[in-house]
Structure formats: C-alpha cells, structure tokens
Design an enzyme around this catalytic site. Structure first.
Site, PDB file in Angstrom:
ATOM      1  N   ARG A  46       0.852  -1.197   0.000  1.00  0.00           N
ATOM      2  CA  ARG A  46       0.000   0.000   0.000  1.00  0.00           C
ATOM      3  C   ARG A  46       0.890   1.250   0.000  1.00  0.00           C
ATOM      4  O   ARG A  46       0.600   2.240  -0.647  1.00  0.00           O
ATOM      5  CB  ARG A  46      -0.961   0.010   1.192  1.00  0.00           C
ATOM      6  CG  ARG A  46      -1.708   1.328   1.318  1.00  0.00           C
ATOM      7  CD  ARG A  46      -2.990   1.307   2.167  1.00  0.00           C
ATOM      8  NE  ARG A  46      -2.991   0.390   3.273  1.00  0.00           N
ATOM      9  CZ  ARG A  46      -2.326   0.569   4.436  1.00  0.00           C
ATOM     10  NH1 ARG A  46      -1.629   1.660   4.643  1.00  0.00           N
ATOM     11  NH2 ARG A  46      -2.379  -0.347   5.373  1.00  0.00           N
ATOM     12  N   TYR A  98     -16.984  17.343 -14.009  1.00  0.00           N
ATOM     13  CA  TYR A  98     -17.385  15.938 -14.227  1.00  0.00           C
ATOM     14  C   TYR A  98     -18.496  15.542 -13.234  1.00  0.00           C
ATOM     15  O   TYR A  98     -18.429  15.890 -12.051  1.00  0.00           O
ATOM     16  CB  TYR A  98     -16.145  15.049 -14.055  1.00  0.00           C
ATOM     17  CG  TYR A  98     -16.445  13.580 -14.089  1.00  0.00           C
ATOM     18  CD1 TYR A  98     -16.824  12.958 -15.277  1.00  0.00           C
ATOM     19  CD2 TYR A  98     -16.368  12.805 -12.939  1.00  0.00           C
ATOM     20  CE1 TYR A  98     -17.112  11.608 -15.307  1.00  0.00           C
ATOM     21  CE2 TYR A  98     -16.652  11.445 -12.963  1.00  0.00           C
ATOM     22  CZ  TYR A  98     -17.024  10.857 -14.150  1.00  0.00           C
ATOM     23  OH  TYR A  98     -17.311   9.522 -14.182  1.00  0.00           O
ATOM     24  N   ASP A 170      -8.698  18.963 -13.488  1.00  0.00           N
ATOM     25  CA  ASP A 170      -8.871  17.609 -13.998  1.00  0.00           C
ATOM     26  C   ASP A 170      -8.479  17.661 -15.483  1.00  0.00           C
ATOM     27  O   ASP A 170      -9.150  18.298 -16.287  1.00  0.00           O
ATOM     28  CB  ASP A 170     -10.342  17.215 -13.797  1.00  0.00           C
ATOM     29  CG  ASP A 170     -10.661  15.806 -14.268  1.00  0.00           C
ATOM     30  OD1 ASP A 170      -9.987  15.312 -15.188  1.00  0.00           O
ATOM     31  OD2 ASP A 170     -11.611  15.204 -13.735  1.00  0.00           O
ATOM     32  N   LYS A 195      -9.430   6.707 -19.051  1.00  0.00           N
ATOM     33  CA  LYS A 195      -9.751   7.277 -20.349  1.00  0.00           C
ATOM     34  C   LYS A 195      -8.508   7.235 -21.267  1.00  0.00           C
ATOM     35  O   LYS A 195      -8.042   6.164 -21.579  1.00  0.00           O
ATOM     36  CB  LYS A 195     -10.308   8.688 -20.167  1.00  0.00           C
ATOM     37  CG  LYS A 195     -11.338   8.808 -19.015  1.00  0.00           C
ATOM     38  CD  LYS A 195     -12.609   8.021 -19.273  1.00  0.00           C
ATOM     39  CE  LYS A 195     -13.519   7.899 -18.045  1.00  0.00           C
ATOM     40  NZ  LYS A 195     -13.842   9.117 -17.348  1.00  0.00           N
TER      41      LYS A 195
HETATM   42  C1  LIG Z   1     -14.272   9.444 -16.053  1.00  0.00           C
HETATM   43  C2  LIG Z   1     -13.884  10.751 -15.486  1.00  0.00           C
HETATM   44  C3  LIG Z   1     -13.600  10.894 -14.119  1.00  0.00           C
HETATM   45  C4  LIG Z   1     -13.764   9.758 -13.132  1.00  0.00           C
HETATM   46  O1  LIG Z   1     -12.847   8.737 -13.341  1.00  0.00           O
HETATM   47  P1  LIG Z   1     -13.089   7.196 -12.979  1.00  0.00           P
HETATM   48  O2  LIG Z   1     -11.846   6.549 -13.423  1.00  0.00           O
HETATM   49  O3  LIG Z   1     -14.314   6.756 -13.704  1.00  0.00           O
HETATM   50  O4  LIG Z   1     -13.301   7.136 -11.498  1.00  0.00           O
HETATM   51  C5  LIG Z   1     -13.182  12.131 -13.664  1.00  0.00           C
HETATM   52  N1  LIG Z   1     -13.070  13.180 -14.501  1.00  0.00           N
HETATM   53  C6  LIG Z   1     -13.344  13.083 -15.811  1.00  0.00           C
HETATM   54  C7  LIG Z   1     -13.197  14.297 -16.675  1.00  0.00           C
HETATM   55  C8  LIG Z   1     -13.758  11.885 -16.350  1.00  0.00           C
HETATM   56  O5  LIG Z   1     -14.044  11.798 -17.652  1.00  0.00           O
END
Ligand SMILES: *Cc1c(COP(=O)(O)O)cnc(C)c1O
Length: 381
Positions: A46, A98, A170, A195
């Site tokens: 961890r 998001y 983000d 993504k």
């Molecule tokens: C998908 C997404 C998230 C969340 O990510 P996860 O891996 O699904 O927890 C956060 N911000 C954006 C812009 C996203 O497209």
C-alpha cells in the site's frame, strides 16, 4: 526532451534486476525486512510497489510535477485530493465539472462539511466573486465535460495566487501530451486514467500529480493512509497504454476534427461543440494553453427520441459511458454521465435532452462517417 520521447523513456523504463524492457508486475503485498533497522525501499505494497512507482514516476515526468500518484480510479484520485482540506474549508468549483466530482462534492464531502460554490469557470470574474475568506482552492476543468467549454488556465492561476489558493484541475480530456497545467502554475492535476492514459477501455484507474514538494508529501501521506491505491497489474497496463498515447491522440484528434466539421453540416445536427472548430468561442484561449483539440466532440440532436434512435442504430460506435478508448464511444450525458444531476440543474448548464457526446477512436474516419450518417438519417424518420 519531447513529450513523445518521454512517453517511451520515462527514466524507470527498464527493470534494474533483469534489464527487461518493462518494469514487471510485482504481484506482492509485502517485502522481506531481514534487518528492520536498515529497511529497504519497500515494506508493504500500500505504501509502495515498484510497478506502481514506475507509473507514478512517469506521470510526474509527463505533467512536469514533483510527485505522481496512481489511484484505484479517477474518483479515488479526486477524493484523495479533496482530503487535503478540512471541514469548514470552502472550494470554488467550475460548474461544468465531471458528474462524479459534482456528486462526491455535493454528497460525501458535504457531510464532511467541505463547502462548495459552483461558478462559471469560463468567466474568471464569476470565479473571483465566489471566493470567501474560507476558500482554500479552485477546482476547474478545460475543456469541460460534455460541452467542451474552455477555462483560461492562466487566469485561474492568477486568481489562485492573489488569494493563496491551491489551483486544481482535472486534465482527463487533454492528457499531458496536449496540455500541462502544472507548467502554467497549477498546483495539482488529476486524471481519470481510465480514459486516454489507459486508452483501451480495459481498466479503471486514477492519477494525481503535484507541482510542489510540500503538497506532494501531504498527498503521499493521504494515499498511504486512505489507501485507494492502484494495483500492480493495472499500474502496468496504464504504463503500457501511455507508451502509445502520442500516436493514439494524434490519430484520434485528426479524425475528431474531420467528424466535427462533417457533423456541423449535417441536417440532423444542431450545434457542434469542439474546440478545434473556428466557431468555438474558446478556441483562441484553448490554443494558447494546449497543443491540440483532443478527441471528444459533443453535438445536439432535436431531443431524447432522436438520441435514443441514434444509440440503437449506430453499428460502429459503442453506445456507452466513458471516453478515450481506441474504439469510438457515443454517450448520452442526460441519461448517463449526468444522470445524477437534477434535470433543472442540468438544463441550466446547457446539457439538453438532445446532447450527445462522441469520443473518437482509431477507426477510419470514412467508416465512422458512413455509420453515423446512416444512423442520423434514421433519427429524422
Ligand atoms: C471518467 C472521469 C472521471 C472519473 O474517473 P473514474 O476513473 O471513472 O473514477 C473524472 N473526470 C473526468 C473528466 C472523467 O471523464
């Protein structure tokens, strides 16, 4: 070094013990400590695992930060970053954030007494007005999801500095290949590595990178204490995905630009949102802070019945949530990513019942056009 090269050679790209061309998957929970007075670099996974550490090193290098962190999901990364704050602290958050970030802020972190004001991040004055004496951070996205609105990152840094706030963004839609907010003065970048970084729609992972040592040490302590770490197998897969990020992004955004132009002229389609279009109001700001327009487009159909027909009719694009994969993905924000948002709130933010989001993959543009054309024609019947 050029980012294209850094994607391949991140400094920890060879196994020090065998010379293997990738750091192996260290599938272990613990590490022997025969001499606890002189511990080695690893004790318990961890706290640290060589596979995860190789990925974290790559992430810090790509974003131009001091520390990289790999988490079990994008939301685990965002939530761990939010644990930097205390009950009573206030955050100013972009209103087009998001959907999952909106949910965790208005649900879980509300219980934790973190105060949030949502403001229009495309308008720096609106962000500035939302600041109170309790404000500790700004949290914005650009381009935003799903409307691809552009936030001026430099203005956000300026406001953050004036009020001694942490600036958080983000960067999922752009990736460090196209946009590096830490280089513009942001303090923390988070990603859903699910993504574009992973890139193959085959894992869930999250990332955070810090600009300063002190913030990095604080987040390291949170990662270790809260424990939402990424496992070694998925760490290896994200690292593998990152190696082709440049070629994938180049090809995907080229097709996205072709599709955005084509969709703009289609009789079944209303507005098309894509920062690469000449008509996009944020285009100049976007080009001043990013080196490409990305591979996500959104566009308007007449309403829900038309969108439902499109999702049923398309053969090539995957009707699903998520984005950034090698396959094109067609999503319906009103019923998928933004389903958690009350309808009036959603409509007020411009996420209409006819809005569709398209993440463009690696298929040939001609095939995507042919598929979408026949599906869009059916929506008009
Ligand atoms: C998908 C997404 C998230 C969340 O990510 P996860 O891996 O699904 O927890 C956060 N911000 C954006 C812009 C996203 O497209």
């Amino acid at each position: 070094m050029n980012t294209r090269t850094k994607l391949i050679h991140s400094g920890k790209d060879r196994d020090p013990y065998t010379g293997a061309s990738s750091i192996p998957i260290y599938q272990t929970s613990t590490f022997a400590q025969p001499d606890p007075e002189h511990p080695g670099p690893y004790d318990y996974a961890r706290s640290g695992n060589p596979t995860r550490e190789a990925l974290e090193h790559t992430l810090a290098l790509l974003e131009g930060g001091t520390h990289g962190f790999a988490f079990s999901s994008g939301m685990a990364a965002t939530s761990s970053v939010l644990l930097l704050f205390k009950p009573g602290d206030h955050l100013v958050v972009g209103q087009d954030i998001y959907g999952g970030t909106y949910r965790v802020l208005t649900g879980l972190f509300k219980q934790w007494k973190l105060d949030v004001t949502f403001a229009d991040s495309t308008n720096p004055e609106s962000i500035r007005k939302a600041i109170t004496p309790a404000t500790r951070a700004l949290f914005v996205e650009t381009p935003t999801n799903p409307l691809l609105h552009i936030t001026d990152l430099r203005s956000m840094v300026k406001i953050a500095r004036e009020h001694t706030l942490l600036a958080i963004t983000d960067n999922t839609f752009m990736t460090p290949y196209l946009q590096r907010p830490l280089e513009l003065g942001f303090d923390i970048v988070v990603h859903s590595a699910t993504k574009f970084l992973g890139g193959h729609s085959d894992l869930i992972a999250g990332v955070a990178v810090t600009r300063e040592e002190t913030v990095g040490h604080h987040l390291r302590a949170i990662q270790n204490a809260f424990g939402a770490i990424l496992g070694p197998q998925d760490s290896w897969l994200v690292q593998r995905g990152i190696k082709t990020l440049g070629v994938r992004m180049d090809a995907q955004q080229k097709t996205a630009a072709t599709l955005a132009t084509w969709l703009s002229g289609h009789p079944a389609v209303g507005a098309v949102h894509y920062p690469g279009l000449k008509t996009h109001p944020g285009r100049a700001i976007h080009e001043s802070q990013a080196s490409g327009s990305g591979a996500v487009i959104s566009f308007e159909l007449q309403g829900k019945p038309e969108v439902l027909k499109l999702l049923k009719q398309t053969q090539l694009t995957l009707p699903a949530v998520s984005l950034g994969g090698v396959e094109s993905i067609l999503s319906y924000p009103a019923m998928m990513s933004h389903a958690a948002m009350p309808r009036p709130e959603r409509l007020a933010r411009g996420i209409t019942d006819g809005l569709v989001r398209l993440s463009v993959g690696l298929e040939a543009a001609d095939d995507l056009i042919a598929d979408l054309d026949s599906a869009l024609t059916v929506t008009r019947e």
